[in-house]
Motif scaffolding. Structure first.
Motif, PDB file in Angstrom:
ATOM      1  N   PHE A  28       0.825  -1.206   0.000  1.00 58.99           N
ATOM      2  CA  PHE A  28       0.000   0.000   0.000  1.00 58.99           C
ATOM      3  C   PHE A  28       0.855   1.250   0.000  1.00 58.99           C
ATOM      4  N   ASN A  29       0.287   2.307  -0.566  1.00 62.27           N
ATOM      5  CA  ASN A  29       0.877   3.644  -0.540  1.00 62.27           C
ATOM      6  C   ASN A  29      -0.127   4.597   0.092  1.00 62.27           C
ATOM      7  N   GLY A  30       0.368   5.445   0.976  1.00 60.00           N
ATOM      8  CA  GLY A  30      -0.474   6.476   1.574  1.00 60.00           C
ATOM      9  C   GLY A  30       0.214   7.823   1.459  1.00 60.00           C
ATOM     10  N   MET A  31       0.438   8.271   0.225  1.00 61.41           N
ATOM     11  CA  MET A  31       1.193   9.504  -0.021  1.00 61.41           C
ATOM     12  C   MET A  31       0.312  10.731   0.147  1.00 61.41           C
TER      13      MET A  31
ATOM     14  N   ARG B 161      -3.533   3.624  -2.113  1.00 61.62           N
ATOM     15  CA  ARG B 161      -3.661   2.563  -3.129  1.00 61.62           C
ATOM     16  C   ARG B 161      -3.190   1.240  -2.528  1.00 61.62           C
ATOM     17  N   PHE B 162      -3.973   0.206  -2.735  1.00 61.13           N
ATOM     18  CA  PHE B 162      -3.669  -1.120  -2.218  1.00 61.13           C
ATOM     19  C   PHE B 162      -3.581  -2.117  -3.363  1.00 61.13           C
ATOM     20  N   THR B 163      -2.551  -2.941  -3.349  1.00 60.62           N
ATOM     21  CA  THR B 163      -2.406  -4.051  -4.286  1.00 60.62           C
ATOM     22  C   THR B 163      -2.384  -5.340  -3.467  1.00 60.62           C
ATOM     23  N   VAL B 164      -3.308  -6.244  -3.772  1.00 56.32           N
ATOM     24  CA  VAL B 164      -3.493  -7.463  -2.975  1.00 56.32           C
ATOM     25  C   VAL B 164      -3.309  -8.682  -3.875  1.00 56.32           C
TER      26      VAL B 164
ATOM     27  N   GLU C 288      -6.460  -4.536  -7.285  1.00 52.48           N
ATOM     28  CA  GLU C 288      -5.908  -3.236  -6.918  1.00 52.48           C
ATOM     29  C   GLU C 288      -7.038  -2.228  -6.811  1.00 52.48           C
ATOM     30  N   PHE C 289      -6.923  -1.323  -5.841  1.00 53.43           N
ATOM     31  CA  PHE C 289      -7.960  -0.322  -5.614  1.00 53.43           C
ATOM     32  C   PHE C 289      -7.354   0.842  -4.851  1.00 53.43           C
ATOM     33  N   SER C 290      -8.030   1.975  -4.910  1.00 48.92           N
ATOM     34  CA  SER C 290      -7.552   3.152  -4.192  1.00 48.92           C
ATOM     35  C   SER C 290      -8.729   3.954  -3.676  1.00 48.92           C
TER      36      SER C 290
END
Length: 340
Positions: free
Chosen positions: A158-161, A259-262, A270-272
């Motif tokens: 995940f990214n939390g920018m 954004r999450f990649t599972v 993938e979803f955000s």
């Protein structure tokens, strides 16, 4: 909307804009009334008035807590929140706080002790403004996982920018040493709240945490980037980047804003937060396909109202305390790890 018994709400602090979303939410909830507020900063009081806070302001926190209120909404400076929350819980007042609700393990221990006394009896409950896990993309992804669409979960990235907005929107106290409490505690708390919902199991351990100052010489003490890796009880391995490096202006519309990649044994998705669909690719699919979004799930406010009425809630005090504990442990580890 969860039915609400007659509840008198009061606000302690308007130092972060998150809390203003609750002003209108309280007004729209039958049975809820905003009766008073306290804010020692003159500029913050003026902003609250501009935002439509028209209740009386009292002179001190003690004056506020002496009023016949049932719920205290906390929007103080991060590092001062735990003292406000502890004072309210000691008087038997429910607390609904912006995140993070504390910045130290000592403060967490005191809050946990006060809340633990009421786990099996009516008493003050703790709520927190976690709005990530039940928004439509996250609710859709959680349903797909629960239905077994991906099989056994293997890994999550995940990214939390976020934008830094130094002197361009964020309050000055944010960058004062000792007031912020750390990037992991401020941002990664959303992931620590959401991922147990997604995986259906709690966090089990953390394997790597690192914070550092990247291209922000104006505040050398401010660790604006954080990398973290941890495991879930089910065996899923998680890696994440939470940082203040996104461009100002477009930051909250970027795919990298939560954004999450599972990856699972049967496929990938993938979803955000800002996404309009969930991308799903299963074994032998020629290309990812777009899954329409489910409606918004029960949010933190409805969950909080349910718990203080003695009902089961996915936003229970116990769960929120566990989320904060993992964040604070990870932050403490990063703060005490020498630079490599």
């Amino acid at each position: 909307m969860t039915p609400c018994p007659p509840l008198a709400f009061a606000f302690a602090g308007f130092r972060h804009p998150h809390v203003f979303s609750l002003v209108e939410r309280i007004r729209q909830t039958p049975g809820a009334t905003l009766v008073a507020a306290w804010e020692e900063d003159e500029a913050a009081r003026a902003l609250a008035r501009e935002k439509g806070v028209d209740c009386p302001f009292v002179e001190s926190l003690q004056d506020l807590l002496n009023l016949p209120i049932q719920v205290l909404v906390v929007g103080e400076v991060y590092a001062r929140r735990e003292a406000v929350i502890i004072a309210a819980l000691k008087k038997g007042i429910h607390v609904l706080s912006d995140k993070p609700f504390c910045t130290s393990l000592d403060g967490w221990s005191q809050i946990d002790c006060l809340c633990s006394k009421s786990k099996n009896i009516p008493g003050p409950k703790l709520g927190c403004m976690f709005d990530l896990g039940t928004c439509p993309p996250m609710a859709t992804a959680s349903r797909l996982v629960k239905e077994g669409t991906l099989g056994e979960l293997l890994s999550i990235q995940f990214n939390g920018m976020h934008p830094l907005n130094y002197h361009k929107g964020r309050p000055d106290w944010y960058f004062q040493e000792g007031m912020h409490g750390g990037t992991i505690n401020d941002l990664a708390c959303h992931a620590f709240d959401f991922l147990p919902r997604l995986c259906g199991c709690p966090v089990d351990n953390f394997t790597y945490v690192k914070t550092f100052n990247q291209h922000f010489p104006e505040c050398p003490h401010f660790q604006n980037v954080a990398h973290i890796a941890f495991g879930m009880e089910c065996g899923t391995q998680v890696t994440g980047d939470v940082s203040y490096t996104a461009p100002r202006g477009s930051a909250f519309a970027l795919p990298s804003y939560w954004r999450f990649t599972v990856t699972g044994t049967k496929g990938w998705m993938e979803f955000s937060y800002a996404g309009k669909e969930v991308l799903l690719a299963l074994e032998d699919d020629p290309a990812p396909r777009a899954i329409p979004l489910d409606p918004q799930g029960e949010d933190y406010f409805d969950g909080f109202l349910k718990e203080i009425q003695g009902q089961e809630s996915d936003f229970s005090t116990e769960r929120l305390l566990k989320t904060a504990w993992w964040c604070l442990r990870a932050q403490a580890h990063a703060d005490h790890t020498p630079d490599i």
